[in-house]
Design a protein around this motif. Structure first.
Motif, PDB file in Angstrom:
ATOM      1  N   LYS A 414     129.646  68.424  40.636  1.00  0.00           N
ATOM      2  CA  LYS A 414     131.009  68.833  40.262  1.00  0.00           C
ATOM      3  C   LYS A 414     131.049  69.994  39.272  1.00  0.00           C
ATOM      4  N   GLN A 415     129.898  70.552  38.895  1.00  0.00           N
ATOM      5  CA  GLN A 415     129.853  71.678  37.982  1.00  0.00           C
ATOM      6  C   GLN A 415     129.557  72.956  38.759  1.00  0.00           C
ATOM      7  N   ALA A 416     130.380  73.997  38.565  1.00  0.00           N
ATOM      8  CA  ALA A 416     130.149  75.265  39.253  1.00  0.00           C
ATOM      9  C   ALA A 416     128.845  75.880  38.764  1.00  0.00           C
ATOM     10  N   VAL A 417     127.986  76.283  39.701  1.00  0.00           N
ATOM     11  CA  VAL A 417     126.695  76.843  39.314  1.00  0.00           C
ATOM     12  C   VAL A 417     126.527  78.284  39.796  1.00  0.00           C
ATOM     13  N   THR A 418     127.120  78.652  40.921  1.00  0.00           N
ATOM     14  CA  THR A 418     126.976  80.023  41.393  1.00  0.00           C
ATOM     15  C   THR A 418     127.985  80.303  42.495  1.00  0.00           C
ATOM     16  N   GLU A 419     128.188  81.577  42.735  1.00  0.00           N
ATOM     17  CA  GLU A 419     128.914  82.020  43.919  1.00  0.00           C
ATOM     18  C   GLU A 419     128.308  83.343  44.364  1.00  0.00           C
ATOM     19  N   PHE A 420     128.317  83.579  45.663  1.00  0.00           N
ATOM     20  CA  PHE A 420     127.678  84.783  46.183  1.00  0.00           C
ATOM     21  C   PHE A 420     128.340  85.180  47.496  1.00  0.00           C
ATOM     22  N   PHE A 421     127.999  86.388  47.953  1.00  0.00           N
ATOM     23  CA  PHE A 421     128.560  86.918  49.185  1.00  0.00           C
ATOM     24  C   PHE A 421     127.421  87.208  50.155  1.00  0.00           C
ATOM     25  N   ILE A 422     127.676  86.983  51.435  1.00  0.00           N
ATOM     26  CA  ILE A 422     126.762  87.419  52.488  1.00  0.00           C
ATOM     27  C   ILE A 422     127.564  88.350  53.391  1.00  0.00           C
ATOM     28  N   SER A 423     127.083  89.573  53.502  1.00  0.00           N
ATOM     29  CA  SER A 423     127.825  90.567  54.280  1.00  0.00           C
ATOM     30  C   SER A 423     127.074  90.929  55.550  1.00  0.00           C
ATOM     31  N   LEU A 424     127.759  91.666  56.376  1.00  0.00           N
ATOM     32  CA  LEU A 424     127.195  92.069  57.661  1.00  0.00           C
ATOM     33  C   LEU A 424     125.938  92.909  57.465  1.00  0.00           C
ATOM     34  N   SER A 425     125.841  93.614  56.350  1.00  0.00           N
ATOM     35  CA  SER A 425     124.697  94.488  56.101  1.00  0.00           C
ATOM     36  C   SER A 425     123.502  93.747  55.512  1.00  0.00           C
ATOM     37  N   ASP A 426     123.679  92.495  55.072  1.00  0.00           N
ATOM     38  CA  ASP A 426     122.572  91.724  54.490  1.00  0.00           C
ATOM     39  C   ASP A 426     121.615  91.240  55.568  1.00  0.00           C
ATOM     40  N   ASN A 427     120.361  91.106  55.160  1.00  0.00           N
ATOM     41  CA  ASN A 427     119.367  90.563  56.085  1.00  0.00           C
ATOM     42  C   ASN A 427     119.668  89.106  56.387  1.00  0.00           C
ATOM     43  N   GLN A 428     119.436  88.736  57.630  1.00  0.00           N
ATOM     44  CA  GLN A 428     119.580  87.333  58.014  1.00  0.00           C
ATOM     45  C   GLN A 428     118.240  86.876  58.600  1.00  0.00           C
ATOM     46  N   PRO A 429     117.668  85.752  58.176  1.00  0.00           N
ATOM     47  CA  PRO A 429     118.306  84.804  57.254  1.00  0.00           C
ATOM     48  C   PRO A 429     118.390  85.308  55.822  1.00  0.00           C
ATOM     49  N   PHE A 430     119.362  84.778  55.100  1.00  0.00           N
ATOM     50  CA  PHE A 430     119.664  85.165  53.729  1.00  0.00           C
ATOM     51  C   PHE A 430     119.044  84.130  52.790  1.00  0.00           C
ATOM     52  N   LEU A 431     118.332  84.579  51.739  1.00  0.00           N
ATOM     53  CA  LEU A 431     117.683  83.668  50.795  1.00  0.00           C
ATOM     54  C   LEU A 431     118.462  83.625  49.485  1.00  0.00           C
ATOM     55  N   ILE A 432     118.686  82.415  48.958  1.00  0.00           N
ATOM     56  CA  ILE A 432     119.358  82.243  47.675  1.00  0.00           C
ATOM     57  C   ILE A 432     118.665  81.119  46.908  1.00  0.00           C
ATOM     58  N   LEU A 446     125.543  68.440  46.043  1.00  0.00           N
ATOM     59  CA  LEU A 446     125.703  69.885  46.201  1.00  0.00           C
ATOM     60  C   LEU A 446     126.866  70.147  47.148  1.00  0.00           C
ATOM     61  N   GLN A 447     127.849  70.883  46.667  1.00  0.00           N
ATOM     62  CA  GLN A 447     129.029  71.186  47.466  1.00  0.00           C
ATOM     63  C   GLN A 447     129.132  72.691  47.681  1.00  0.00           C
ATOM     64  N   PHE A 448     129.321  73.071  48.933  1.00  0.00           N
ATOM     65  CA  PHE A 448     129.427  74.473  49.317  1.00  0.00           C
ATOM     66  C   PHE A 448     130.846  74.720  49.840  1.00  0.00           C
ATOM     67  N   GLU A 449     131.514  75.694  49.249  1.00  0.00           N
ATOM     68  CA  GLU A 449     132.858  76.059  49.692  1.00  0.00           C
ATOM     69  C   GLU A 449     132.791  77.421  50.369  1.00  0.00           C
ATOM     70  N   ILE A 450     133.314  77.522  51.581  1.00  0.00           N
ATOM     71  CA  ILE A 450     133.303  78.761  52.366  1.00  0.00           C
ATOM     72  C   ILE A 450     134.752  79.067  52.757  1.00  0.00           C
ATOM     73  N   PRO A 451     135.540  79.645  51.872  1.00  0.00           N
ATOM     74  CA  PRO A 451     136.991  79.790  52.115  1.00  0.00           C
ATOM     75  C   PRO A 451     137.348  80.682  53.289  1.00  0.00           C
ATOM     76  N   ASN A 452     136.447  81.598  53.683  1.00  0.00           N
ATOM     77  CA  ASN A 452     136.794  82.548  54.750  1.00  0.00           C
ATOM     78  C   ASN A 452     136.257  82.133  56.118  1.00  0.00           C
ATOM     79  N   ALA A 453     135.838  80.904  56.250  1.00  0.00           N
ATOM     80  CA  ALA A 453     135.313  80.455  57.544  1.00  0.00           C
ATOM     81  C   ALA A 453     136.370  80.620  58.633  1.00  0.00           C
ATOM     82  N   LYS A 454     135.941  81.111  59.787  1.00  0.00           N
ATOM     83  CA  LYS A 454     136.835  81.333  60.924  1.00  0.00           C
ATOM     84  C   LYS A 454     136.142  80.885  62.205  1.00  0.00           C
ATOM     85  N   SER A 455     136.933  80.497  63.169  1.00  0.00           N
ATOM     86  CA  SER A 455     136.368  80.173  64.483  1.00  0.00           C
ATOM     87  C   SER A 455     136.368  81.439  65.346  1.00  0.00           C
TER      88      SER A 455
END
Length: 480
Positions: A414-432, A446-455
């Protein structure tokens, strides 16, 4: 334009395209129709008959039954009967009409004989019970269900096992052990969550009816599984956390209904002549009087999970080689298995991620596991990893020219520890790398929030309806 209802959305959606080709419009799903509302949409009102007619349906949502009763429209609502080990298929029928209920009562099947058939199954399961020697006297058994089971959908949402962990703990406090029996088709993460929170027990993959035949199992717990109804005939104490599925006022049946058990009578011309005669849908004299022999409806449902469970047991009676029951996607997992130290979590279909994934994860695929929606949870027992530690996640983001970036927020306990962005230009797979707190009593959440998820469907790219954002490939624990 014809319209119709459906309940198993995941199975149904794959057929939508074929239905559209037939120019038949689809309706809202069962989940939407289960919302607690008195007034139903206008298209339903235009679909239904006028007063004096009779509605006959299969698994009609309780909210719609309430609407029918409010408008004085009688109905007969059919369900496959929950006692499935009898010689042939039974149906449960609920109705809001007293005259129809009297007819159903006259044709009802008496279930007292179910105790005798349960005894037959016990005798056929003697060999199986011998293989269950580890089961202690006074053991409790929790029966899982699928997430699209209509009886676990309430007020438009799927009920979670996790919400009942404290109640299950209370009910099993005096039991010597707990067996957790997942349904092979869903809610796997919920069973692991239950095992973690109970702090004891074992997830098993034995045949469900052989377990019911074991005298060492005294208590059966379930949200609302039909197996709980059957367990009564094996002389088990049964507790339904959501209520017995086919009792009036339960998850499947409106509170003003009467419920009856029917066998071959539903294939009798005289039966339907009596039903229709009550409602003047057809003149009484226009029905044929001939009878016909019913087929063995029971066999037609082999391939459904419960009947696959029964099939190899019942075949022993005639010394025919048993069919192979499709294996559940489970190993036998004890609570102590969760506490063993691990170095990696593998999210591929052959991996071990099912021990740690909770809400929000799709089924694992060959490459890894997608999060379905805007949030997901991992739960890792603190004993399973060296402390202090970092977790290095190997991730894959759903990005493209229409969705060039994903924003991910992470909390631990329940404690915020980090936030980050993965963009189209980043290498995949992405390491964090993610630092874990040094102090933790029992579990890391561990809770992951992905607000921009789209189908892909939302983006107009395909018919894929899963709301994608973040995919997990691997998590490695690194000592520091």
């Amino acid at each position: 334009m014809p319209k119709f209802f459906y309940s198993l959305t995941s199975d149904f959606n794959s057929h939508i395209r074929k239905i559209e080709e037939l120019d038949i419009s689809t309706t809202q799903s069962w989940i939407q129709l289960q919302e607690e509302t008195v007034e139903l949409p206008q298209w339903i009102q235009s679909l239904l008959p006028s007063e004096g007619d009779l509605v006959i349906g299969f698994e009609i949502a309780p909210s719609m039954c309430i609407w029918l009763s409010k408008h004085g429209i009688p109905y007969m609502n059919f369900f496959v009967h929950p006692v499935r080990f009898l010689p042939d298929l039974l149906f449960a029928v609920s109705t809001n009409n007293n005259a129809i209920s009297k007819v159903l009562h006259r044709w009802s099947f008496q279930l007292d004989c179910a105790y005798d058939y349960a005894n037959v199954l016990r005798a056929l399961c003697i060999g199986d019970i011998a293989d269950q020697a580890f089961i202690q006297s006074g053991t409790a058994m929790f029966v899982g269900q699928t997430s699209n089971d209509a009886s676990v959908i309430q007020a438009g949402k799927t009920v979670k096992v996790r919400d009942y962990c404290a109640r299950i703990q209370e009910l099993t406090a005096q039991c010597s052990d707990i067996l957790i029996c997942p349904h092979p088709l869903g809610m796997a993460d919920q069973m692991i969550y239950l095992l973690r929170n109970l702090g004891r027990g074992t997830i098993v993959n034995f045949n469900s009816y052989s377990l019911l035949s074991n005298e060492n199992i005294k208590l059966v717990l379930t949200l609302s599984s039909s197996l709980g109804v059957e367990a009564k005939y094996f002389n088990k104490d049964v507790h339904f956390l959501l209520g017995e599925p086919l009792r009036p006022g339960g998850a499947m049946v409106a509170s003003d209904a009467n419920v009856h058990s029917l066998g071959h009578s539903i294939l009798s011309v005289d039966f339907w002549k009596q039903i229709f005669g009550l409602n003047r849908l057809i003149p009484k004299g226009n029905c044929a009087t001939s009878e016909f022999k019913a087929p063995n409806l029971f066999r037609s449902l082999f391939g459904a999970w419960a009947y696959d469970q029964l099939d190899p047991i019942l075949r022993r009676k005639v010394s025919v080689q048993s069919t192979v029951v499709p294996p559940r996607p489970w190993k036998q997992i004890n609570y102590n298995n969760l506490r063993k130290q691990v170095t990696t979590i593998d999210f591929r279909s052959s991996g071990n991620s099912f021990l740690y994934t909770c809400d929000g994860f799709h089924a694992a695929e060959d490459w890894g596991t997608w999060v379905d929606g805007c949030c997901a949870e991992l739960i890792i027992p603190s004993e399973a990893i060296c402390q202090p530690a970092f977790i290095q996640f190997k991730l894959q983001a759903y990005v493209n020219s229409l969705l060039p970036q994903q924003h991910i927020k992470v909390t631990v306990n329940k404690q915020a520890v980090t936030e980050f962005f993965i963009s189209l230009s980043d290498n995949q797979p992405f390491l964090i790398n993610l630092a874990l707190p040094e102090q933790c009593d029992n579990f890391y959440l561990l809770q992951f929030e992905i607000p921009n998820a789209k189908s892909p469907q939302e983006l107009g790219l395909s018919d894929e309806t899963r709301k994608l954002g973040l995919g997990f490939i691997e998590a490695a624990f690194i000592d520091m």
